[in-house]
Every structure is written in C-alpha cells, then in structure tokens.
Design an enzyme around this catalytic site. Sequence first.
Site, PDB file in Angstrom:
ATOM      1  N   TYR A 162      18.370   4.589 -39.538  1.00  0.00           N
ATOM      2  CA  TYR A 162      18.099   4.128 -40.906  1.00  0.00           C
ATOM      3  C   TYR A 162      19.429   4.167 -41.673  1.00  0.00           C
ATOM      4  O   TYR A 162      19.724   5.094 -42.409  1.00  0.00           O
ATOM      5  CB  TYR A 162      17.066   5.082 -41.520  1.00  0.00           C
ATOM      6  CG  TYR A 162      16.458   4.673 -42.840  1.00  0.00           C
ATOM      7  CD1 TYR A 162      16.733   3.455 -43.439  1.00  0.00           C
ATOM      8  CD2 TYR A 162      15.574   5.522 -43.492  1.00  0.00           C
ATOM      9  CE1 TYR A 162      16.156   3.106 -44.640  1.00  0.00           C
ATOM     10  CE2 TYR A 162      14.991   5.189 -44.689  1.00  0.00           C
ATOM     11  CZ  TYR A 162      15.290   3.986 -45.265  1.00  0.00           C
ATOM     12  OH  TYR A 162      14.714   3.651 -46.464  1.00  0.00           O
ATOM     13  N   ARG A 208      17.192  15.081 -60.161  1.00  0.00           N
ATOM     14  CA  ARG A 208      18.210  15.460 -61.145  1.00  0.00           C
ATOM     15  C   ARG A 208      17.573  15.991 -62.420  1.00  0.00           C
ATOM     16  O   ARG A 208      16.573  15.442 -62.864  1.00  0.00           O
ATOM     17  CB  ARG A 208      19.022  14.236 -61.571  1.00  0.00           C
ATOM     18  CG  ARG A 208      19.682  13.493 -60.480  1.00  0.00           C
ATOM     19  CD  ARG A 208      20.625  12.478 -61.114  1.00  0.00           C
ATOM     20  NE  ARG A 208      21.212  11.686 -60.049  1.00  0.00           N
ATOM     21  CZ  ARG A 208      21.079  10.382 -59.950  1.00  0.00           C
ATOM     22  NH1 ARG A 208      20.429   9.707 -60.881  1.00  0.00           N
ATOM     23  NH2 ARG A 208      21.636   9.739 -58.943  1.00  0.00           N
ATOM     24  N   ARG A 216       9.489  -1.084 -38.175  1.00  0.00           N
ATOM     25  CA  ARG A 216       8.700  -1.666 -39.251  1.00  0.00           C
ATOM     26  C   ARG A 216       9.286  -3.023 -39.590  1.00  0.00           C
ATOM     27  O   ARG A 216      10.503  -3.236 -39.502  1.00  0.00           O
ATOM     28  CB  ARG A 216       8.754  -0.795 -40.508  1.00  0.00           C
ATOM     29  CG  ARG A 216       8.194   0.577 -40.321  1.00  0.00           C
ATOM     30  CD  ARG A 216       6.714   0.588 -40.096  1.00  0.00           C
ATOM     31  NE  ARG A 216       5.957   0.218 -41.285  1.00  0.00           N
ATOM     32  CZ  ARG A 216       4.657  -0.011 -41.285  1.00  0.00           C
ATOM     33  NH1 ARG A 216       3.957   0.052 -40.155  1.00  0.00           N
ATOM     34  NH2 ARG A 216       4.031  -0.316 -42.407  1.00  0.00           N
ATOM     35  N   ARG A 252      16.844  11.265 -48.854  1.00  0.00           N
ATOM     36  CA  ARG A 252      17.736  10.217 -49.380  1.00  0.00           C
ATOM     37  C   ARG A 252      17.693  10.157 -50.903  1.00  0.00           C
ATOM     38  O   ARG A 252      18.618   9.677 -51.527  1.00  0.00           O
ATOM     39  CB  ARG A 252      17.278   8.837 -48.870  1.00  0.00           C
ATOM     40  CG  ARG A 252      17.515   8.553 -47.424  1.00  0.00           C
ATOM     41  CD  ARG A 252      16.713   7.332 -46.989  1.00  0.00           C
ATOM     42  NE  ARG A 252      17.098   6.092 -47.624  1.00  0.00           N
ATOM     43  CZ  ARG A 252      17.998   5.241 -47.147  1.00  0.00           C
ATOM     44  NH1 ARG A 252      18.597   5.502 -46.019  1.00  0.00           N
ATOM     45  NH2 ARG A 252      18.289   4.124 -47.772  1.00  0.00           N
ATOM     46  N   ARG A 285       7.031  -3.412 -53.250  1.00  0.00           N
ATOM     47  CA  ARG A 285       7.853  -3.580 -54.445  1.00  0.00           C
ATOM     48  C   ARG A 285       8.015  -5.045 -54.798  1.00  0.00           C
ATOM     49  O   ARG A 285       7.721  -5.918 -53.982  1.00  0.00           O
ATOM     50  CB  ARG A 285       9.211  -2.906 -54.282  1.00  0.00           C
ATOM     51  CG  ARG A 285       9.983  -3.340 -53.069  1.00  0.00           C
ATOM     52  CD  ARG A 285      11.228  -2.452 -52.866  1.00  0.00           C
ATOM     53  NE  ARG A 285      11.985  -2.908 -51.705  1.00  0.00           N
ATOM     54  CZ  ARG A 285      13.069  -2.316 -51.226  1.00  0.00           C
ATOM     55  NH1 ARG A 285      13.556  -1.246 -51.798  1.00  0.00           N
ATOM     56  NH2 ARG A 285      13.688  -2.787 -50.164  1.00  0.00           N
ATOM     57  N   GLU A 337       7.290  -7.596 -51.465  1.00  0.00           N
ATOM     58  CA  GLU A 337       7.524  -7.122 -50.097  1.00  0.00           C
ATOM     59  C   GLU A 337       6.284  -6.432 -49.540  1.00  0.00           C
ATOM     60  O   GLU A 337       5.738  -5.531 -50.185  1.00  0.00           O
ATOM     61  CB  GLU A 337       8.682  -6.110 -50.082  1.00  0.00           C
ATOM     62  CG  GLU A 337      10.007  -6.740 -50.426  1.00  0.00           C
ATOM     63  CD  GLU A 337      11.178  -5.794 -50.202  1.00  0.00           C
ATOM     64  OE1 GLU A 337      11.008  -4.703 -49.627  1.00  0.00           O
ATOM     65  OE2 GLU A 337      12.285  -6.168 -50.611  1.00  0.00           O
ATOM     66  N   ASP A 373      22.540   2.913 -44.139  1.00  0.00           N
ATOM     67  CA  ASP A 373      22.979   2.138 -45.301  1.00  0.00           C
ATOM     68  C   ASP A 373      24.228   1.358 -44.890  1.00  0.00           C
ATOM     69  O   ASP A 373      24.852   1.663 -43.873  1.00  0.00           O
ATOM     70  CB  ASP A 373      23.315   3.063 -46.472  1.00  0.00           C
ATOM     71  CG  ASP A 373      22.052   3.588 -47.140  1.00  0.00           C
ATOM     72  OD1 ASP A 373      21.013   2.920 -47.044  1.00  0.00           O
ATOM     73  OD2 ASP A 373      22.116   4.671 -47.757  1.00  0.00           O
TER      74      ASP A 373
END
Length: 376
Positions: A360, A183, A256, A179, A287, A312, A362
């Site tokens: 999973y 770059r 989870r 995911r 995070r 979290e 988006d």
Amino acid sequence: MKKYDYLIVGSGLFGSAFARRATDAGRRCLVIDKRPHTGGNLRCESIEGINVHCYGPHIFHTSDREVWDFVNSIVPFRSFINAPVAFYKGRLYNLPFNMNTFTQMWGVITPDQARARIEEQRAEAVAAMQAEGVSEPRNLEEQALLLVGRDVYQKLIKGYTEKQWGRPCTELPPFIIRRLPVRFVFDNNYFNDIWQGIPEGGYNRLTDGLLKGSDILTGVDFFDDRQKWEAIADRIVFTGKIDEYFGYRFGPLQYRTVRFETEVLDTPNHQGVAIVNYTEREVPFTRIIEHKHFEMSHQDVHACPKTVITKEFSSEWKDGMEPFYPVNDEKNNALYGQYKALADAQEKVIFGGRLAEYRYYDMAPLLRRVLDIPID
Ligand code: UDP
C-alpha cells in the site's frame, strides 16, 4: 546484442520514473503497457477543461527533499493542501481527526477537553483488550479504538473502512489506520509532510516527462508474448501483479478494485472541497471527488460554470478488472512472502510498485525506492 538495456513492463509511476533515471544514465528503455495510455493510475483526462483523475485522486506529498526536487525537475508542482471532509448521517466532520473534528463530534472547545474524552474511551478499549490478555492491537478495530476511541471509530472509520476493504475491521491489519494523523490542534491538513502539491497542468505532464526518451508501446500485454518481450532487453523492470508474473503458482493474491462513476454537473461548485468521504455503511460509494478543486483557485472555480465529480465504489478484484489496492492481511502477506522469495532470486528482473511489491504505497516512498536502485 539485445535491442534495449531495459524492458519496463507498466508505465505507471514506478515504471516511468525508472525509465527517466535509466535514460538519463544513457540506457535504452522500452516501456510497454497493456492499457491504451501511459501513466498508469496517475492518468488524467480533460473534461470541460478540468483535469479528471481517471483512477482516483492523487495528491503528492513528501518530506524527502530529493524526491520533491526530482518530481519538480520534471514539472513544477502547484501547492495543494488536502483537507477532505467526512459526511456521516447528514453532518460534516473535518478530517484528519483534529480539534475541528472533536468540536463537531462532542462540542468540546479546548485540547484538554478533547484529550479527556478520547482518554476516557481509550481506557475502555485498553480494559477490553486486557480482559482478553492482549497488549498490542491485533487488528484495525482495536488500533482505531486505541487511537481515537469509539465515537470517532463508529462514525468516521468503521463504515468507510469496511466499504473500502470489504472486510470487517476486526480482520484488517492495524497499520492501515496508522496512516491517519490524530491531532489536538485546529489543522485540517490531511498529511504531515513538508511538501504537498499537484503537477501544474496535471499528472500526464509528469508521466510524459518521465517517459521522454524511452520507446513506448501501449495496448501491449507482456503476458501475450512473454518470450518475445523477455528476449528484447538485458533486464526487465516489472510493475504488474507479482502473482501473475509467477503464473499464480502459489495461488492468487487478493486485491481491491475501484469502480468510478463520473458525471458533469451544471454548477460551478458542487461540494466546496476536492474530497468528501461518505463514512456510513449504508451509502454505497466511499467518496465523491470534485476534480476542479485540485487545480483551480477559488476565483477560477466560480468562473468555470460546470464541474466534474466522481463517485468511487470499492469491491473485490476479479480477473479482467483493474487491481488497485493490495489486501495486506496476514494470509495475503504470507502468500506474497512466497512470491517475494522467487522475485529476490531473479537477477535480471526488478519488481517495483504497488502491484509487484504488494504494498500500500504512496507516490513519494515509491519514488524513494526508484531513486535508490542502482542503474546497471
Ligand atoms: N479511513 C477512514 N475514514 C476516512 C478516511 C480513511 O476510516 O474518512 C481509513 C480507511 O481504513 C482507509 C485508511 O484510513 O483505508 C487510509 O486512508 P487514506 O485516505 O490514506 O486512503 P487512500 O487515499 O490511500 O485510499
């Protein structure tokens, strides 16, 4: 005559987007949700005038024009570029992995220098795999080492991933890490998509708009009176846990969950960015989200004297908790396959969303699926 054309179980993004399409097509929908509110995990709550993403940060991103137009027809989106930062042992690194990260990690200046570093480390990973007679990465660790090499893996991936998933990286599927972009340009934009943003005024405006025209009952659990709910409509759209729908007959799927600790701080700007990932294993949370950065301009951030942050904590889902992420390892995917075969044989039930498709997902690909479903 049944009272409704569709009973929609769950008012998250899948259920509410389906409700919008069905209502627009002249169908009567009843949406039920066991939580006291609609919107599923998109739900926001206003604290100190700041929209707090109650169930984790949601940033909409897509390159699918039809999906982008669909959400913007409900509420205009404000541009937001996600550029999270990773914290590792007192130092910050830009994400996703790009020239800024490589400069911070190794002091390299040019893309050629960065590539050379990664190539060197990738070669080690390839050699290790060859020694074991494998050509394709078998797990997340091998995939990460092939993508970015051991330094980035050790500092920015391993600890975070093992906290988030509660499993060693050697036992997780490679696709999770695919995911993330890698770059060789100085570009901290986390997503590769053309369009990216947050609904003006927060996500509740999106889900409220999607649900307009449907009948809604909150605080109602489908499983408490299944027969009654099944009799109320011609068809069902089910967005809850697929294993629960089929009475766990093949055994439970694993998920989870995330626990959130939210605090109001007496400072206008705590971390200077919406998301900081804590990538070391020793820090217990994954995070910290600072919600005001999703919607406020730089000037507004400082005009508002307080801030709201959320830590979290990720753990294994148990009954009574909110399921968040499917654990798409081989064992669970195989089990899901058994449930999916049952689901495919149900003519009057559509299964959709993260929990019902055990995927999973988006937001944008999930909406793509909703837009592709024919409304009977
Ligand atoms: N990941 C990581 N380090 C980071 C951020 C992400 O190793 O700082 C890995 C981790 O395995 C995670 C995956 O990349 O599960 C996908 O991250 P993403 O940000 O897409 O997760 P989400 O926001 O959906 O929780």
